[in-house]
Write an enzyme that holds these catalytic residues in place. Structure first.
Site, PDB file in Angstrom:
ATOM      1  N   ASP A   7       0.879  -1.238   0.334  1.00 54.12           N
ATOM      2  CA  ASP A   7       0.316  -0.118  -0.066  1.00 54.12           C
ATOM      3  C   ASP A   7       1.022   1.219   0.394  1.00 54.12           C
ATOM      4  OD1 ASP A   7      -0.963  -2.597   0.918  1.00 54.12           O
ATOM      5  OD2 ASP A   7      -2.965  -1.144   2.011  1.00 54.12           O
TER       6      ASP A   7
ATOM      7  N   GLU B 279      -4.053   2.244  -2.523  1.00 50.99           N
ATOM      8  CA  GLU B 279      -5.237   2.750  -1.850  1.00 50.99           C
ATOM      9  C   GLU B 279      -5.609   3.389  -0.858  1.00 50.99           C
ATOM     10  OE1 GLU B 279      -8.092   0.770   0.096  1.00 50.99           O
ATOM     11  OE2 GLU B 279      -6.617   0.484   1.679  1.00 50.99           O
ATOM     12  N   ASN B 280      -4.266   4.022  -0.917  1.00 54.30           N
ATOM     13  CA  ASN B 280      -3.862   5.210  -0.075  1.00 54.30           C
ATOM     14  C   ASN B 280      -3.017   6.176  -0.293  1.00 54.30           C
ATOM     15  OD1 ASN B 280      -4.158   2.259   2.610  1.00 54.30           O
ATOM     16  ND2 ASN B 280      -5.416   3.982   2.485  1.00 54.30           N
TER      17      ASN B 280
ATOM     18  N   ASN C  87     -10.522  -1.148   0.906  1.00 56.13           N
ATOM     19  CA  ASN C  87     -11.431  -0.745   1.555  1.00 56.13           C
ATOM     20  C   ASN C  87     -11.993   1.338   1.067  1.00 56.13           C
ATOM     21  OD1 ASN C  87      -9.454  -0.823   3.528  1.00 56.13           O
ATOM     22  ND2 ASN C  87      -9.925   0.561   4.756  1.00 56.13           N
ATOM     23  N   HIS C  88     -10.537   0.973   1.024  1.00 57.84           N
ATOM     24  CA  HIS C  88     -10.649   2.766   0.649  1.00 57.84           C
ATOM     25  C   HIS C  88     -10.672   3.395  -0.615  1.00 57.84           C
ATOM     26  CE1 HIS C  88      -9.524   4.389   4.641  1.00 57.84           C
ATOM     27  NE2 HIS C  88      -8.898   3.469   4.650  1.00 57.84           N
TER      28      HIS C  88
ATOM     29  N   HIS D 287      -7.040  -8.115   0.293  1.00 58.52           N
ATOM     30  CA  HIS D 287      -6.618  -6.679   1.263  1.00 58.52           C
ATOM     31  C   HIS D 287      -7.313  -6.776   2.566  1.00 58.52           C
ATOM     32  CE1 HIS D 287      -5.996  -2.321   1.455  1.00 58.52           C
ATOM     33  NE2 HIS D 287      -7.249  -2.659   2.129  1.00 58.52           N
TER      34      HIS D 287
ATOM     35  N   HIS E 289      -3.132  -3.978   3.094  1.00 59.14           N
ATOM     36  CA  HIS E 289      -4.100  -3.961   4.164  1.00 59.14           C
ATOM     37  C   HIS E 289      -3.394  -2.903   5.690  1.00 59.14           C
ATOM     38  CE1 HIS E 289      -7.526  -1.883   6.504  1.00 59.14           C
ATOM     39  NE2 HIS E 289      -8.118  -3.112   6.876  1.00 59.14           N
TER      40      HIS E 289
ATOM     41  N   HIS F 218      -0.127  -2.776   6.162  1.00 60.04           N
ATOM     42  CA  HIS F 218       0.768  -2.083   6.089  1.00 60.04           C
ATOM     43  C   HIS F 218       2.238  -2.268   6.935  1.00 60.04           C
ATOM     44  CE1 HIS F 218      -1.519   1.892   5.410  1.00 60.04           C
ATOM     45  NE2 HIS F 218      -2.432   0.498   4.191  1.00 60.04           N
TER      46      HIS F 218
HETATM   47 FE   FE2 Z   1      -7.269  -1.170   3.382  1.00 57.32          FE
END
Ligand code: FE2
Length: 278
Positions: free
Chosen positions: A8, A39-40, A67-68, A153, A178, A180
């Protein structure tokens, strides 16, 4: 064949280290295919179309999320204009975008990338195992796909390990994202699928999950939000996984962690200085 998966991307420093380093890594090590979970990437929340395009320009082949994925609303529209941006496959039917894609690598192999999200300590989505089964049914290893990469994820290590074993021998790589933080359990499962519970993040590790540490620490202490979370600005690390693939089987022959820059101990793919495998 050589695959690189990067965990990520968090915020500007995470993006910048990928933009700065990925082109050179691809050239130096002859990497055939790159998947990046982003996603981040946009201030810690979602991905803009500009960032998505810049990542492709830097050498990423497919961008995965989690999820993001919809935090930047524009993702709801640009996801329909490309086959290289994935949202989890187990979102309800009718959700914009796609959860799997078959694209050609630099060396001509057909690579299926599947993105799913876990359900343990996460939003209630459709069954990720059924979603993966559906994708593998439609595009099997050794049939339409020469290589299959699954980005799971998820929060729970148990759920990610279960996914690894569920597809062992039917996918090239199952890698978790997810949480990290890179895990030290990279391995080749008995059936030949490479596996790691979490690839870690590309971002600043002097942080709480890539976010500036002051606000998260304060919330744990006082349970009162005092400001928004914002990405940490310290020196970033790249974190991910290097996988060698035997294209005769589509299975992994070697899996090694990749970490470079920032405060993490370095793990470079020295074995990739030798000639690429067939
Ligand atoms: Fe996530």
């Amino acid at each position: 064949m050589r695959l690189l998966f990067l965990g990520d991307l968090v915020g500007r420093v995470g993006r910048q280290i990928v933009f700065d380093r990925l082109p050179g890594l691809i050239e130096r090590y002859g990497i055939d295919f790159v998947v990046v979970n982003a996603e981040n990437a946009a201030g810690g929340f979602g991905v803009t179309e500009e960032i998505f395009n810049d990542l492709l320009d830097a050498g990423a082949d497919v961008i995965t999320t989690g999820n993001h994925v919809w935090d930047q609303r524009e993702a709801l529209s640009f996801c329909e204009r490309t086959d290289r941006f994935l949202r989890p496959a187990n979102y309800p039917s009718g959700t914009p975008g796609r959860g799997a894609t078959l694209v050609q690598s630099r060396n001509g192999a057909n690579v299926l990338v599947v993105n799913v999200m876990g359900r343990v300590y996460m939003d209630a989505l459709d069954d990720p195992f059924q979603a993966v089964e559906r994708e593998l049914d439609a595009c099997g290893l050794g049939e339409q796909a020469d290589v299959i990469v699954i980005d799971m994820h998820a929060e729970a290590t148990s759920e990610k390990q279960a996914m690894g074993h569920f597809v062992d021998g039917r996918a090239t790589l199952v890698v978790g994202t997810h949480t990290h933080v890179p895990t030290a359990d990279h391995q080749i499962l008995p059936g030949g699928t490479a596996y790691q519970s979490d690839a870690g993040m590309c971002g600043a590790y002097d942080s709480v999950l890539g976010m500036d540490k002051e606000e998260p620490v304060s919330r744990f202490l006082r349970k009162i939000p005092s400001s928004r979370f914002s990405p940490a600005k310290g020196e970033a690390s790249l974190s991910g996984l290097c996988v060698d693939v035997d294209l005769r089987t589509g299975l992994a022959t070697r899996v090694e962690p990749f970490r470079s820059g920032g405060v993490l101990s370095e793990a470079l793919p020295h074995h990739w200085d030798a000639q690429p495998p067939d």
